[in-house]
Design a protein around this motif. Structure first.
Motif, PDB file in Angstrom:
ATOM      1  N   GLU A 145     -10.458  26.864 -52.734  1.00 40.32           N
ATOM      2  CA  GLU A 145      -9.164  26.517 -52.143  1.00 40.32           C
ATOM      3  C   GLU A 145      -8.141  26.196 -53.223  1.00 40.32           C
ATOM      4  OE1 GLU A 145      -9.482  23.792 -48.809  1.00 40.32           O
ATOM      5  OE2 GLU A 145     -10.851  25.170 -47.797  1.00 40.32           O
ATOM      6  N   ASP A 165      -9.671  29.832 -39.120  1.00 40.03           N
ATOM      7  CA  ASP A 165      -9.266  28.420 -39.074  1.00 40.03           C
ATOM      8  C   ASP A 165      -8.475  28.105 -37.808  1.00 40.03           C
ATOM      9  OD1 ASP A 165     -10.389  28.504 -41.566  1.00 40.03           O
ATOM     10  OD2 ASP A 165      -8.528  28.221 -42.675  1.00 40.03           O
ATOM     11  N   ARG A 186     -13.921  24.917 -39.288  1.00 41.35           N
ATOM     12  CA  ARG A 186     -15.085  24.070 -39.530  1.00 41.35           C
ATOM     13  C   ARG A 186     -14.769  22.589 -39.359  1.00 41.35           C
ATOM     14  NH1 ARG A 186     -15.238  23.881 -46.159  1.00 41.35           N
ATOM     15  NH2 ARG A 186     -13.232  24.895 -46.255  1.00 41.35           N
TER      16      ARG A 186
HETATM   17 MG    MG Z   1     -10.360  27.512 -44.538  1.00 40.95          MG
END
Ligand code: MG
Ligand code: C2E
Ligand code: MG
Ligand code: MG
Length: 289
Positions: free
Chosen positions: A75, A180, A203
């Motif tokens: 990320e 997402d 998640r």
């Molecule tokens: Mg993600």
């Protein structure tokens, strides 16, 4: 000369054909410009059909082993890369690697599908659609084997241009997943307007669903909504059996997570697949949690 499919680990400044990424990535992270820029490689995480335990595909996840910092958080890598032209180069590299990998699996008799993630700016021009179409043809991979995961944030920036790009890919047969889900904006607009084949439950909701009834409600509603719209629904972040069972009871199609397998290099995946035995399949949709 580079070995196809092997992580590229040559010195910064050296190029393998079509690969411009490593030197500039190293520079963006303050890596030693004269030294080893480290390795960029793809890891693959299996996606499992919840009811049968069958492996239905893999998600390709970018990894960068920095020579001094070790594995860089993806990320963080994406966040920094997105601020420069590096992102475009990274995405080109990802597309090349994943399509080439699909061809190798296919040649080895593994009918895997692979999903790759794309970033905001990647969709603002038609370049990625051109590249994907070109690589699929060049490697003889059927488009249905490939899926793009896009995030709602990516869609927000310029919905019309993004829509043009993904519509092109959808038309040639590449699957489109909304990643997402639930963490961005105007989710329902996107579900209605985009040529989607799949929704991925974020998640952050899945991780909490066995403990938090709100998370569980969000996951169940998302699954219900996706199914009602005729979309496949995949949950990410399944870390335990209880979550798996709850997802099964809620009618979720597929899942990925540490409960099944962590993301791993392509060579390890082949060994993992050879060892893999589905867990006891679950029965009907009314099992107790
Ligand atoms: Mg993600
Ligand atoms: P994502 O696309 O939502 O990917 C799922 C993330 O969940 C991955 O994190 C994966 O390793 C992680 N994960 C899978 N199962 C579990 C689990 O059971 N528990 C927990 N806690 N986590 C799990 P990863 O690999 O760190 O990637 C993070 C994000 O970075 C991705 O989220 C995606 O948004 C982005 N990313 C990764 N690779 C690429 C890429 O090639 N291109 C672009 N544009 N973005 C990428
Ligand atoms: Mg993803
Ligand atoms: Mg996701």
């Amino acid at each position: 000369a580079a070995v196809p499919g092997e992580p590229w680990s040559g010195p910064a400044g050296a190029h393998r054909p079509g690969d411009e990424v490593v030197p500039s990535t190293g520079a963006a992270f303050g890596g030693d410009p004269s030294g080893d820029a480290g390795e960029i490689m793809m890891y693959y995480q299996p996606q499992i059909a919840i009811a049968t335990g069958e492996v239905v595909g893999v998600e390709a996840l970018l990894r960068w082993r920095h020579p001094r910092r070790g594995m860089v958080d993806p990320e963080e890598l994406i966040r920094v890369a997105e601020q420069s032209a590096v992102m475009r180069l990274l995405t080109r590299r990802v597309v090349d690697d994943v399509v080439e990998q699909l061809a190798k699996w296919s040649a080895a008799g593994l009918g895997l599908r692979a999903a790759l993630n794309v970033s905001v700016r990647d969709l603002h021009t038609g370049e990625i659609a051109d590249q994907i179409a070109d690589r699929l043809t060049r490697y003889g991979v059927v488009p249905e084997r490939l899926q793009l995961e896009i995030t709602e944030g990516a869609l927000m920036a310029d919905p019309r241009r993004v829509l043009t790009t993904i519509t092109r890919l959808h038309r040639i047969g590449v699957g489109i997943a909304l990643d997402d889900f639930g963490t961005g904006y105007s989710s329902l607009q996107h579900l209605r307007r985009l040529p989607l084949s799949e929704v991925k439950v974020d998640r952050s909701f899945v991780l909490g669903m066995t403990e938090d009834s709100d998370d569980a409600a969000i996951v169940r509603s998302t699954i219900g909504l996706a199914k009602a719209l005729g979309l496949r629904v995949v949950a990410e972040g399944v870390e335990d059996e209880k979550t798996w069972r709850m997802l099964h009871a809620a009618g979720c199609d597929a899942a990925q997570g540490w409960f099944y397998a962590r993301p791993m290099p392509a060579e390890e995946l082949v060994a993992w697949l050879a060892r893999y035995r589905p867990l006891r399949p679950l029965g009907g949709h009314d099992e107790p949690d």
